[in-house]
Scaffold this motif. Structure first.
Motif, PDB file in Angstrom:
ATOM      1  N   ALA A 233       0.832  -1.211   0.000  1.00 15.49           N
ATOM      2  CA  ALA A 233       0.000   0.000   0.000  1.00 15.49           C
ATOM      3  C   ALA A 233       0.861   1.253   0.000  1.00 15.49           C
ATOM      4  O   ALA A 233       0.569   2.233  -0.705  1.00 15.49           O
ATOM      5  CB  ALA A 233      -0.938  -0.012   1.206  1.00 15.49           C
ATOM      6  N   ALA A 234       1.946   1.247   0.784  1.00 16.29           N
ATOM      7  CA  ALA A 234       2.840   2.408   0.831  1.00 16.29           C
ATOM      8  C   ALA A 234       3.520   2.613  -0.508  1.00 16.29           C
ATOM      9  O   ALA A 234       3.689   3.754  -0.972  1.00 16.29           O
ATOM     10  CB  ALA A 234       3.880   2.218   1.936  1.00 16.29           C
ATOM     11  N   SER A 235       3.916   1.515  -1.160  1.00 16.24           N
ATOM     12  CA  SER A 235       4.566   1.625  -2.463  1.00 16.24           C
ATOM     13  C   SER A 235       3.599   2.162  -3.514  1.00 16.24           C
ATOM     14  O   SER A 235       3.962   3.023  -4.330  1.00 16.24           O
ATOM     15  CB  SER A 235       5.092   0.251  -2.886  1.00 16.24           C
ATOM     16  N   LEU A 236       2.368   1.673  -3.511  1.00 16.07           N
ATOM     17  CA  LEU A 236       1.364   2.161  -4.461  1.00 16.07           C
ATOM     18  C   LEU A 236       1.148   3.667  -4.304  1.00 16.07           C
ATOM     19  O   LEU A 236       1.104   4.407  -5.301  1.00 16.07           O
ATOM     20  CB  LEU A 236       0.047   1.420  -4.241  1.00 16.07           C
ATOM     21  N   TRP A 237       1.015   4.117  -3.071  1.00 22.39           N
ATOM     22  CA  TRP A 237       0.778   5.545  -2.821  1.00 22.39           C
ATOM     23  C   TRP A 237       1.975   6.388  -3.233  1.00 22.39           C
ATOM     24  O   TRP A 237       1.834   7.482  -3.770  1.00 22.39           O
ATOM     25  CB  TRP A 237       0.434   5.766  -1.350  1.00 22.39           C
ATOM     26  N   ARG A 238       3.192   5.880  -3.001  1.00 15.83           N
ATOM     27  CA  ARG A 238       4.403   6.618  -3.380  1.00 15.83           C
ATOM     28  C   ARG A 238       4.478   6.774  -4.897  1.00 15.83           C
ATOM     29  O   ARG A 238       4.872   7.834  -5.411  1.00 15.83           O
ATOM     30  CB  ARG A 238       5.626   5.870  -2.844  1.00 15.83           C
ATOM     31  N   VAL A 239       4.081   5.740  -5.637  1.00 14.57           N
ATOM     32  CA  VAL A 239       4.123   5.799  -7.098  1.00 14.57           C
ATOM     33  C   VAL A 239       3.126   6.823  -7.633  1.00 14.57           C
ATOM     34  O   VAL A 239       3.462   7.642  -8.487  1.00 14.57           O
ATOM     35  CB  VAL A 239       3.857   4.398  -7.703  1.00 14.57           C
ATOM     36  N   VAL A 240       1.898   6.790  -7.157  1.00 17.55           N
ATOM     37  CA  VAL A 240       0.894   7.710  -7.701  1.00 17.55           C
ATOM     38  C   VAL A 240       1.141   9.144  -7.252  1.00 17.55           C
ATOM     39  O   VAL A 240       0.692  10.094  -7.916  1.00 17.55           O
ATOM     40  CB  VAL A 240      -0.537   7.262  -7.316  1.00 17.55           C
ATOM     41  N   ARG A 241       1.836   9.341  -6.152  1.00 14.57           N
ATOM     42  CA  ARG A 241       2.151  10.698  -5.697  1.00 14.57           C
ATOM     43  C   ARG A 241       3.317  11.316  -6.456  1.00 14.57           C
ATOM     44  O   ARG A 241       3.418  12.548  -6.560  1.00 14.57           O
ATOM     45  CB  ARG A 241       2.478  10.679  -4.203  1.00 14.57           C
TER      46      ARG A 241
END
Length: 302
Positions: A233-241
């Protein structure tokens, strides 16, 4: 954990950080929703897609895999340095992120080699199994010969097998040795070895400048790096940000398979094509990471 398993120095705190331009939370959340929806749609359609002929199925897989990074806000550039072979081939690539998987599938879809635990993951496990993933037991050295035979059989049947021979994700600043075992399967099957190089960079909209994924700060790779015990979840959010993320996939010329050289020499040649020559001065890595190469190049933008 067995001592023979690959290790890397990459950790979430040290590597998985983004210091460049960022998107506002709302646009980032919309990208996250779009990306996850597309992944779930792919999962739901697998049973139907399997009913199609091989050629139509491969076209659909390529299109879906090409759309996944774009849905998460990542622009993709592909450069092909050689045509695809007609028979089976072993595709070997460096490993930085979960994004590597759809990137490879978008240009060279094939049967992935993965640890057996993935078979039991929710959603992704059944999807991987239905997609023909070859599951291996990474924790038992005695299981290695059987894994090599499995890959050899798949290559002899004309399948394309995709492997990340570093055995673990790295943040993009350097990389690990290519584990030689799987290259024995290519030698035994007389299959082509196809190196693929994956790199990520950020493009700053204001200045139009770019920074490679291997820069000293790790700024570009940090947004996509999925290492250590980093939560998905943290990786997904970092990518879209992360704004202006671009992935580049280089499909390189095949590495000659000379059986007399042996699997270790073949692994070194493949690694040199993907990452450059190994640095003999690099200290042995000790931190365990997550399980988690003459034709003119042709550029294709996804």
């Amino acid at each position: 954990m067995s001592t023979w398993l690959p290790v890397a120095p990459c950790t979430p705190d040290g590597c998985a950080r983004h210091a460049g331009a960022v998107r506002a939370p709302l646009p980032a959340a919309l990208l996250l929703l779009a990306g996850c929806t597309l992944v779930l749609l792919g999962v739901a359609c697998v049973p139907l897609v399997r009913l199609l002929g091989a050629a139509r199925r491969e076209r659909l897989v390529r299109r879906w895999a090409r759309a996944v990074p774009r849905a998460f806000g990542v622009r993709v550039t592909v450069r092909r340095h050689a045509p695809e072979p007609a028979g089976g081939e072993l595709v070997v690539a460096n490993h930085i992120s979960w994004l590597d998987i759809p990137l490879i599938a978008s240009v060279l879809p094939g049967r992935m080699l993965a640890k057996r635990e993935i078979r039991h993951w929710p959603l992704l496990g059944p999807l991987a199994a239905l997609g023909g993933t070859l599951f291996i037991d990474r924790d038992r050295l005695r299981a290695l010969p059987a894994a090599v035979r499995t890959v050899t059989t798949a290559l002899r049947s004309g399948s394309r097998v995709v492997v990340f021979p570093e055995g673990s994700t790295w943040c993009g600043r350097g990389g690990g040795a290519f584990r030689p075992a799987v290259f024995q399967a290519a030698i035994d099957a007389g299959a082509t070895v196809r190196p693929v190089r994956i790199a990520y960079r950020t493009v700053h909209p204001a200045a139009g400048a770019s920074e490679p994924a291997t820069d000293a700060s790790g700024q570009a790779a940090g947004a996509v790096a999925f290492v250590g015990d980093d939560p998905l979840a943290a990786s997904l959010w970092r990518v879209v940000r992360a704004a202006g993320l671009t992935a580049r996939v280089d499909v390189l010329a095949p590495v000659p398979v000379h059986g007399e050289d042996g699997r270790r020499a073949l692994a070194r040649r493949a690694r040199a094509a993907v990452l450059g020559p190994a640095d003999p001065l690099r200290p042995r890595q000790t931190a365990v990471a997550s399980d988690r190469a003459n034709r003119p190049a042709e550029s294709v933008h996804h």
